[in-house]
Scaffold this active site. Structure first.
Site, PDB file in Angstrom:
ATOM      1  N   SER A 116       0.838  -1.189   0.000  1.00 36.14           N
ATOM      2  CA  SER A 116       0.000   0.000   0.000  1.00 36.14           C
ATOM      3  C   SER A 116       0.882   1.251   0.000  1.00 36.14           C
ATOM      4  O   SER A 116       1.718   1.416  -0.887  1.00 36.14           O
ATOM      5  CB  SER A 116      -0.966  -0.024   1.193  1.00 36.14           C
ATOM      6  OG  SER A 116      -1.991   0.933   1.036  1.00 36.14           O
ATOM      7  N   GLU A 212      -1.806  -2.683  -8.150  1.00 37.04           N
ATOM      8  CA  GLU A 212      -3.065  -2.857  -7.421  1.00 37.04           C
ATOM      9  C   GLU A 212      -3.412  -1.519  -6.791  1.00 37.04           C
ATOM     10  O   GLU A 212      -2.593  -0.598  -6.760  1.00 37.04           O
ATOM     11  CB  GLU A 212      -2.931  -3.965  -6.364  1.00 37.04           C
ATOM     12  CG  GLU A 212      -1.917  -3.697  -5.267  1.00 37.04           C
ATOM     13  CD  GLU A 212      -2.514  -3.043  -4.025  1.00 37.04           C
ATOM     14  OE1 GLU A 212      -3.686  -3.291  -3.710  1.00 37.04           O
ATOM     15  OE2 GLU A 212      -1.785  -2.254  -3.395  1.00 37.04           O
ATOM     16  N   HIS A 277      -4.653  -5.326  -1.518  1.00 32.00           N
ATOM     17  CA  HIS A 277      -5.694  -5.095  -0.514  1.00 32.00           C
ATOM     18  C   HIS A 277      -6.803  -6.134  -0.661  1.00 32.00           C
ATOM     19  O   HIS A 277      -7.913  -5.823  -1.081  1.00 32.00           O
ATOM     20  CB  HIS A 277      -6.278  -3.694  -0.671  1.00 32.00           C
ATOM     21  CG  HIS A 277      -5.313  -2.588  -0.407  1.00 32.00           C
ATOM     22  ND1 HIS A 277      -4.382  -2.165  -1.340  1.00 32.00           N
ATOM     23  CD2 HIS A 277      -5.132  -1.805   0.686  1.00 32.00           C
ATOM     24  CE1 HIS A 277      -3.685  -1.157  -0.829  1.00 32.00           C
ATOM     25  NE2 HIS A 277      -4.112  -0.922   0.388  1.00 32.00           N
TER      26      HIS A 277
END
Length: 307
Positions: A116, A212, A277
């Site tokens: 992330s 992502e 995620h």
């Protein structure tokens, strides 16, 4: 793109530091994550400021200086074998320039894990330290403490990386084919935001790019991809692996966008690769040479992720 230095695998009894370079960490989830790590016969140590919250900006885990000091101290501590991030959120870009990269390079290689917002550190560790890292679940993440698949894949990567040299995702080919290259990537919005900074790679040329994101409108994803395309950052990329798009648009809308923006690259693209995620997220090593088989939805590493 060259392969990066792989750190040593972990052994029972290894000391691992847990740091919070980005957002604030719920104490109960931190304790749950530490318990998981202890169950692996590791010796986890929480950094001094890991539970801090910034006085003015509550989305930060303490001040920039304290977050940087925790990471710096953990990395330069010779008794620490690995540094695991507690969670993502936002904040790495604010503290990355406060780190003493020369001192961290001198401290030598060790395992680094996160995803992330930690994408910005994956890039910095590659460019500043020449070090392979692990894009994997974080110690206080709900997707880690409550998911056995995510735990077991990370554990195997840390302790017995030869057992996970082939990562089989169960995904599908958006563009079929095979490709070889060096793995890199992370959260799409962070890769776009990092363009032009001293910690970012000049391009993804020669790479197998992992992408992502979470909670983004389709037009924002379009904007990030278009920015990477317009900047020439995707020129020479060998293949693309698409992970999770949690809380983004539905699969059909996403597939249209990703095909539109990535299909013209002329390289294999595989979707639903199971990292990022999502529940049961796989751990993907960055900075290692591998082969992508889009139709089989596999990534096969030339060597184990860790020495």
């Amino acid at each position: 793109m060259r392969e990066l230095l792989r750190p040593a695998r972990l052994a029972p009894g290894a000391r691992v530091a847990v740091v919070a370079p980005s957002g604030p960490v719920p104490e109960e989830r931190l304790q749950a994550g530490l318990d998981v790590l202890r169950g692996w016969d590791l010796d986890p140590v929480a950094a001094p400021h890991v539970l801090d919250r910034h006085g003015a900006f509550g989305y930060l885990a303490g001040t920039d200086a304290d977050r940087a000091a925790d990471l710096q101290s953990a990395w330069c501590d010779p008794s620490v074998d690995a540094v695991l991030c507690a969670r993502g959120g936002y904040g790495v870009q604010r503290m990355a320039d406060l780190l003493d990269w020369e001192a961290m390079r001198a401290a030598g290689p060790k395992v680094f894990v996160g995803f992330s917002d930690i994408t910005a550190l994956h890039e910095a560790f590659a460019t500043r330290l020449g070090l392979a890292t692990l894009h994997g679940p974080m110690a206080a993440g709900v997707d880690f403490v409550k998911n056995e698949r995510a735990q077991e894949h990370l554990r195997a990567t840390l302790f017995a990386p030869e057992t996970v040299r082939t990562i089989a995702s169960g995904g599908t080919a958006l563009v079929p084919g095979r490709a070889r290259g060096v793995t890199l990537g992370g959260c799409l919005c962070l890769l776009a935001a990092e363009l032009g900074t001293p910690h970012a790679r000049p391009s993804a040329s020669g790479g197998l790019l992992c992408l992502e994101d979470v909670g983004e409108e389709t037009y924002r994803l379009d904007r990030y991809l278009t920015q990477l395309l317009r900047a020439g950052w995707l020129e020479g990329v060998r293949g693309v692996l698409l992970g999770s798009w949690e809380n983004c648009a539905g699969p059909a809308e996403l597939r249209l966008l990703l095909t539109d923006r990535l299909g013209a690259l002329g390289v294999p693209v595989v979707e639903d690769f199971g990292f990022g995620h999502c529940a049961g997220a796989l751990t993907i090593p960055f900075g290692v040479t591998a082969e992508l088989d889009a139709e089989a939805a596999t990534l096969t590493l030339d060597e184990p992720a860790l020495r």
